[in-house]
Write an enzyme that holds these catalytic residues in place. Structure first.
Site, short mmCIF file in Angstrom:
data_model
loop_
_atom_site.label_atom_id
_atom_site.label_comp_id
_atom_site.label_asym_id
_atom_site.label_seq_id
_atom_site.Cartn_x
_atom_site.Cartn_y
_atom_site.Cartn_z
N SER A 31 0.82 -1.21 0.00
CA SER A 31 0.00 0.00 0.00
C SER A 31 0.86 1.26 0.00
O SER A 31 1.64 1.46 -0.91
CB SER A 31 -0.96 -0.04 1.21
OG SER A 31 -1.92 0.97 1.10
N ASP A 62 -9.68 -6.00 -4.00
CA ASP A 62 -9.25 -4.73 -3.38
C ASP A 62 -10.21 -3.63 -3.84
O ASP A 62 -10.25 -3.28 -5.01
CB ASP A 62 -7.82 -4.41 -3.81
CG ASP A 62 -7.27 -3.16 -3.09
OD1 ASP A 62 -8.08 -2.40 -2.51
OD2 ASP A 62 -6.05 -2.96 -3.12
N HIS A 108 -7.45 -5.56 0.04
CA HIS A 108 -6.32 -4.64 -0.08
C HIS A 108 -5.08 -5.13 0.65
O HIS A 108 -4.00 -4.60 0.45
CB HIS A 108 -6.75 -3.27 0.47
CG HIS A 108 -5.70 -2.21 0.35
ND1 HIS A 108 -5.23 -1.74 -0.87
CD2 HIS A 108 -5.00 -1.53 1.29
CE1 HIS A 108 -4.31 -0.81 -0.66
NE2 HIS A 108 -4.14 -0.67 0.64
#
Lengths: 258, 382
Positions: free
Chosen positions: A95, A210, A238
């Site tokens: 991320s 996600d 995610h």
């Protein structure tokens, strides 16, 4: 096995670092929400010396005031690598940490061996909406982050109310995340247009479900970075390292084999 | 005592089922709910109310700044002030905007406020605000820089008004080689600056150090507001070496004066709930983006204890928390008298038009206030 927690000084500031395992070094760059040792790190540490430095402003790490944007975090991470004695390492980023890892590989190719990007921020594709996690309450955040928003993992990582002893750290972590992630349209556009310059062998791992950074953003990484491979995990949102630690670790360890 | 007649200029026509259909009256509320034709009539009614305040003997009329919402229709308070200046001759005009961190060009704020000061022959009182948290989303301003930008823009504007130009302003967020405001303000050294705030320690320190009048925000319990006034007094006494005079403390109060207590409540209450449940419908995440309010302030007991008006469930609760001053003239006099003593304030910022309140009710309440409340309080608190 559990990671040990230490602290290194970077520019006079204390930086919290989790580490564990033996083997070739693997630098794990964390995302905006989970900045501590998790089960996936044990799996990775079976074959690597895994370092998890905590970015300034998150957890117990100092130096938030030095970070105005991603370029500062890139320079900071070089200093962290120096402090850890890592002239060069394989780098895995999730991320926010994936965006950092991509910028690091782009700007400092000599410091990055192989690159793993997991549901990495940093790309922009016209027409692909990126929902705003800062506008989301806990329930909505679980929907955006997890394939199964009702799972115990989702409730543990995104509780309705942080436990009192973690409240202050959680508020500070949100602030540190917003500093880097508030208006990202321009830096994402630039990174996306520069991906062709990345030389590191790259594995992109993406959760098929996600909803925060949808799959087309991972495909943009695969398309942009020469030779990159994209692995998609079904029933995963995610956070592949936490939602699917075994499958994720196997993919990463296979990719990193000498 | 200075009496301010303050206006929020709300949109009063949200549908009855608004709460069922929308989570917020801010930011993402579809602007198709706004009707420009009705809006035209509304602006004129609202301006008429403020213009009437001069005739009724108020000291100040005031407007503020908010964006993308049905709560207040003044994204540019300076435009409203320009209109009010043209329609009045003696009363002071308070602009409790501009939301400095929202602007990449604070010189524009310095210019417009200087224009208003000259246009009004020195009747302008300026405000400088951080802006609500939700407004960081409005203009995509990183909320973790909002406090820094606010301080820097404030310094730039005050220097632009007081130092001969041109000069070079060198800051972290703002760097202007040619600070040279034409026209300069007429009031010397510069127009008064009043600061509204929700009681964050950052703002309290800021106003204490500069001796600016501080206006609380009206939407929590009176006791919480009073604690903030006490914090300001204590901080100024212990860190700045002075006793805060009443003139530096402003109490914002929704006020409604009816014929009798019962009639007043009947006339006022629906509009109060319109404000509380519709206009201020605002998810927590919109209100508190990270960094807008410091972690220290968020962890403070008064922040935790504060009950925002939108969370009230009964009129009794609203009365007990003194969220509004409602009743006959005698009751309103008495409640304000007690509040002024407790708050130690020298500014009453009265909000008369509330929520969906129509023009005629608003005017009658203002007239009763001016005739039967204000003179007595002036005599008692000169």
């Amino acid at each position: 096995m559990a990671g040990s927690e230490t602290s290194v000084k970077v520019g006079g500031r204390a930086i919290q670092v989790f580490a564990g395992g033996t083997g070739a070094p693997l630098l794990y760059l964390h995302g905006a929400g989970v900045y501590w040792w998790m089960p996936v790190h044990d799996l990775l540490a079976a074959r690597h010396r895994v370092h998890v430095p905590v970015h300034p402003g998150f957890g117990a790490s100092e130096g938030f005031e030095e970070i105005e944007g991603m370029d500062d975090l890139v320079f900071h991470t070089l200093d962290v690598m120096d402090a850890l004695g890592l002239a060069r390492a394989d780098v895995l980023g999730l991320s926010l940490g994936g965006w950092l890892a991509a910028e690091l590989a782009l700007r400092h190719p000599d410091r990055v061996g192989r690159l793993v990007l997991a549901d990495a921020a940093g790309t922009r594709v016209p027409g692909v909406e990126r929902p705003d996690l800062f506008m989301a309450g806990p329930a909505r955040a679980r929907e955006l982050l997890f394939a199964d928003p009702g799972s115990p993992l989702a409730r543990q990582l995104v509780p309705d109310v942080p436990p009192p002893e973690r409240l202050e750290a959680a508020l500070r972590g949100r602030e540190a995340a917003a500093r880097l992630l508030w208006n990202t349209a321009v830096p994402y556009r630039k990174l996306t247009s520069r991906l062709g310059r990345i030389k590191a062998p790259t594995l992109v791992v993406w959760g098929a479900e996600d909803r925060l950074l949808p799959l087309p953003l991972g495909e943009a990484y695969r398309r942009g970075i020469p030779g990159a491979r994209l692995e998609t995990l079904d029933r995963c949102g995610h956070l592949p390292p936490f939602e699917q630690p075994e499958r994720f670790a196997r993919l990463v360890l296979d990719f990193l084999q000498p | 005592m200075q009496f301010v007649c303050f206006h929020l200029m709300p949109w009063p026509y949200l549908p009855a089922d608004f709460e069922q259909r929308h989570d917020s009256a801010w930011l993402d509320l579809p602007n198709t709910l706004y009707d420009p034709s009705r809006g035209h009539a509304l602006y004129n009614e609202y301006l008429d109310q403020l213009v009437a305040a001069e005739r009724l003997g108020f000291d100040v009329i005031g407007v503020n700044e908010h964006h993308q919402n049905a709560y207040g229709l003044m994204p540019s308070p300076n435009i409203m002030a320009a209109s009010l200046i043209q329609r009045t001759s003696r009363i002071k005009v308070l602009v409790l905007g501009n939301a400095l961190p929202l602007y990449d060009h604070p010189q524009r704020v310095a210019e417009e406020l200087a224009m208003l000061d000259v246009l009004s022959n020195g009747r302008l009182i300026t405000g400088m605000v951080v802006g609500l948290g939700v407004e960081a989303f409005t203009y995509e301003i990183n909320p973790t820089f909002i406090r820094e930008r606010y301080r820097e823009a404030h310094e730039l504007i005050v220097r632009a008004w007081t130092e001969p130009g041109p000069f070079h302003f060198e800051g972290k967020h703002y760097d202007f080689r040619w600070v040279n405001v034409w026209p300069r303000p007429i009031q010397q050294p510069h127009p008064p600056i009043w600061i509204p705030g929700s009681g964050s320690m950052e703002t309290i320190r800021f106003v204490a150090e500069r001796r600016y009048p501080w206006i609380a925000l009206p939407y929590s319990q009176f006791d919480v507001m009073k604690e903030h006034f006490d914090m300001l007094r204590e901080y100024a006494a212990t860190h700045c070496g002075y006793d805060v005079p009443p003139a530096q403390i402003g109490w914002p109060a929704m006020i409604y004066v009816g014929e009798t207590d019962r009639q007043a409540r009947e006339e006022f209450e629906p509009h109060f709930w319109y404000l509380a449940k519709k206009g201020l419908r605002l998810p927590r995440e919109y209100m508190f983006p990270p960094g807008h309010t410091s972690v220290e302030s968020q962890l403070r007991p008064s922040h935790v204890k504060r009950k925002f008006i939108s969370l009230l469930s009964s009129w009794q609760e609203a009365e007990e928390g003194t969220y509004a001053i409602v009743g006959s003239a005698e009751t309103v006099r008495q409640k304000l008298r007690e509040g002024i003593k407790a708050a130690g304030c020298g500014i009453i910022q009265g909000i008369f038009q509330v929520g969906s309140m129509p023009h005629d009710l608003t005017m009658r309440s203002m007239e009763r206030f001016a005739r039967d409340v204000m003179p007595a309080l002036r005599a008692e608190f000169p």
